[in-house]
Design an enzyme around this catalytic site. Structure first.
Site, PDB file in Angstrom:
ATOM      1  N   MET A  24      47.145  29.610  42.733  1.00 53.09           N
ATOM      2  CA  MET A  24      47.437  28.484  43.328  1.00 53.09           C
ATOM      3  C   MET A  24      48.343  27.181  41.971  1.00 53.09           C
ATOM      4  O   MET A  24      48.194  26.228  42.249  1.00 53.09           O
ATOM      5  CB  MET A  24      47.182  27.596  44.199  1.00 53.09           C
ATOM      6  N   HIS A  58      42.307  28.045  35.549  1.00 55.89           N
ATOM      7  CA  HIS A  58      40.401  28.042  34.878  1.00 55.89           C
ATOM      8  C   HIS A  58      39.954  29.428  34.626  1.00 55.89           C
ATOM      9  O   HIS A  58      41.052  30.309  34.486  1.00 55.89           O
ATOM     10  CB  HIS A  58      39.953  27.344  35.979  1.00 55.89           C
ATOM     11  N   GLY A  65      38.463  31.212  35.498  1.00 63.09           N
ATOM     12  CA  GLY A  65      37.965  32.272  36.684  1.00 63.09           C
ATOM     13  C   GLY A  65      38.955  33.082  37.103  1.00 63.09           C
ATOM     14  O   GLY A  65      39.254  34.166  36.691  1.00 63.09           O
ATOM     15  N   HIS A  66      40.634  31.889  36.654  1.00 63.74           N
ATOM     16  CA  HIS A  66      41.774  33.343  36.915  1.00 63.74           C
ATOM     17  C   HIS A  66      42.032  33.561  35.513  1.00 63.74           C
ATOM     18  O   HIS A  66      42.586  34.732  35.374  1.00 63.74           O
ATOM     19  CB  HIS A  66      42.743  31.984  36.875  1.00 63.74           C
ATOM     20  N   GLN A 104      48.754  27.493  53.872  1.00 61.55           N
ATOM     21  CA  GLN A 104      47.686  27.445  54.057  1.00 61.55           C
ATOM     22  C   GLN A 104      46.762  26.176  54.062  1.00 61.55           C
ATOM     23  O   GLN A 104      45.721  26.625  53.993  1.00 61.55           O
ATOM     24  CB  GLN A 104      47.055  28.760  52.626  1.00 61.55           C
ATOM     25  N   LYS A 155      35.033  35.429  44.358  1.00 59.56           N
ATOM     26  CA  LYS A 155      35.216  34.248  44.733  1.00 59.56           C
ATOM     27  C   LYS A 155      35.596  33.207  45.848  1.00 59.56           C
ATOM     28  O   LYS A 155      35.304  33.051  46.947  1.00 59.56           O
ATOM     29  CB  LYS A 155      35.682  33.136  44.184  1.00 59.56           C
ATOM     30  N   ARG A 192      39.066  23.215  42.608  1.00 65.90           N
ATOM     31  CA  ARG A 192      38.547  21.580  43.474  1.00 65.90           C
ATOM     32  C   ARG A 192      37.317  20.995  42.738  1.00 65.90           C
ATOM     33  O   ARG A 192      37.025  20.125  42.837  1.00 65.90           O
ATOM     34  CB  ARG A 192      38.340  22.701  44.446  1.00 65.90           C
TER      35      ARG A 192
HETATM   36  P1  AMP Z   1      43.254  30.059  44.060  1.00 67.49           P
HETATM   37  O1  AMP Z   1      44.145  29.344  42.559  1.00 67.49           O
HETATM   38  O2  AMP Z   1      42.716  28.800  43.658  1.00 67.49           O
HETATM   39  O3  AMP Z   1      44.357  30.576  45.042  1.00 67.49           O
HETATM   40  O4  AMP Z   1      42.803  31.728  43.324  1.00 67.49           O
HETATM   41  C1  AMP Z   1      43.739  32.372  42.453  1.00 67.49           C
HETATM   42  C2  AMP Z   1      42.876  33.313  42.072  1.00 67.49           C
HETATM   43  O5  AMP Z   1      42.139  33.455  41.594  1.00 67.49           O
HETATM   44  C3  AMP Z   1      41.959  34.388  43.955  1.00 67.49           C
HETATM   45  O6  AMP Z   1      42.089  35.665  43.850  1.00 67.49           O
HETATM   46  C4  AMP Z   1      40.764  33.373  43.511  1.00 67.49           C
HETATM   47  O7  AMP Z   1      39.923  34.267  44.703  1.00 67.49           O
HETATM   48  C5  AMP Z   1      40.950  33.226  41.447  1.00 67.49           C
HETATM   49  N1  AMP Z   1      39.088  32.898  41.545  1.00 67.49           N
HETATM   50  C6  AMP Z   1      39.544  31.339  41.665  1.00 67.49           C
HETATM   51  N2  AMP Z   1      38.220  31.148  41.386  1.00 67.49           N
HETATM   52  C7  AMP Z   1      37.558  31.906  40.816  1.00 67.49           C
HETATM   53  C8  AMP Z   1      36.548  32.324  39.620  1.00 67.49           C
HETATM   54  N3  AMP Z   1      35.885  31.006  39.628  1.00 67.49           N
HETATM   55  N4  AMP Z   1      36.245  33.739  39.422  1.00 67.49           N
HETATM   56  C9  AMP Z   1      36.887  34.423  39.581  1.00 67.49           C
HETATM   57  N5  AMP Z   1      37.921  34.302  40.815  1.00 67.49           N
HETATM   58  C10 AMP Z   1      38.549  33.038  41.024  1.00 67.49           C
END
Ligand code: AMP
Length: 283
Positions: free
Chosen positions: A30, A34, A36-37, A61, A150, A188
């Protein structure tokens, strides 16, 4: 690195690679990327010939009172970040491109877990996720897709959806990336004040303490649960849920854990107005 905004243009761009039998990896996000992505992008770049990072803030969502409007947006920076890790394309469609007829009439939903854990507090969330992820799979025809542990319940539901509906795509799990303090990285986290950010460390601390207690022989589900709840409450957090569940079916454990039980602890808690989620597997 190219930013692609239309479905047709993504399909046209990927077609020649797919004709040559190249492996396409998809990393759905989304935005507000960072590290994590970053871990997901790196995994795709390693495995695949072409990596597509989708950046789409999926309105269906989000609940009415959630943070859709204030969610951080920075497409240029996201594209530069994705490019620096070797991604080939950022797919960033508008809401009108993804939902030209308004909210979709046809949606994908699971039959049992959408009302549990995160789903209990975010009605409609998981069907919004499963629907957009299905669309991204169908649009990209990717061979591989990467998701973070996560969002444990989300990942579980996507894996099940792929099996249940025979999507021709391999799902890869990527472990949680944490800051050096232990805080699970999240777009967040930017909402947290300096104090809240320190207080929020109680989540990962509590999860680690529960795991240590488990490894030291504690098997009582409510005792293990209480360790996490106490850690959060003592740090001025508000617990939404702490549940001890089976990794294989996400059903709740109660009573005393057996040696063969495959345990994961799922947590959601508020620090100030910010809702954070985290989890830990015990084995
Ligand atoms: P989001 O942008 O929050 O929808 O996350 C996109 C993808 O990145 C999803 O598969 C999340 O699980 C993954 N993601 C977000 N934060 C982390 C993190 N700290 N460690 C691993 N994967 C992450």
């Amino acid at each position: 690195m190219q930013i692609i905004k239309s479905i047709e243009s993504l399909r046209e761009t990927l077609k020649p690679f797919q004709k040559e039998g190249k492996k396409v990896g998809l990393v759905p996000t989304m935005g507000a990327l960072h590290d994590g992505h970053g871990a997901l992008i790196k995994a795709s770049v390693k495995d695949c010939d072409i990596t597509v990072v989708s950046v789409f803030l999926n309105p269906i969502q989000f609940g009415r009172n959630e943070d859709l409007d204030k969610y951080p947006k920075r497409l240029e920076a996201d594209a530069n970040f994705a490019a620096s890790l070797g991604a080939d394309y950022v797919f960033a469609p508008s809401v009108a491109e993804m939902y030209p007829n308004g909210d979709p009439l046809t949606m994908v939903r699971d039959e049992s877990l959408e009302c549990l854990y995160c789903g209990a507090y975010r009605p409609g969330h998981f069907r919004g996720v499963l629907t957009v992820v299905s669309k991204l799979f169908l649009i990209s025809k990717a061979n591989h897709a990467y998701f973070g542990e996560k969002d444990y319940q989300q990942l579980f539901l996507i894996e099940r959806m792929v099996k249940d509906l025979n999507f021709d795509i391999e799902i890869h799990r990527v472990p949680i990336v944490r800051e050096s303090t232990g805080l699970a990285m999240s777009s967040r986290n930017e909402y947290l004040s300096v104090d809240e950010r320190k207080q929020a460390l109680a989540i990962s601390r509590g999860l680690n303490e529960a795991k240590e207690a488990y490894l030291a022989g504690e098997r009582g589900v409510s005792k293990l649960r209480d360790i996490v709840v106490k850690s959060i409450v003592l740090s001025r957090g508000q617990v939404q849920f702490v549940e001890i569940v089976n990794q294989n079916d996400l059903q709740k454990y109660s009573g005393v854990l057996k040696p063969t039980d495959k345990v994961v602890v799922l947590v959601a808690a508020f620090f100030g107005k910010t809702r954070l989620i985290d989890n830990i597997e015990f084995n």
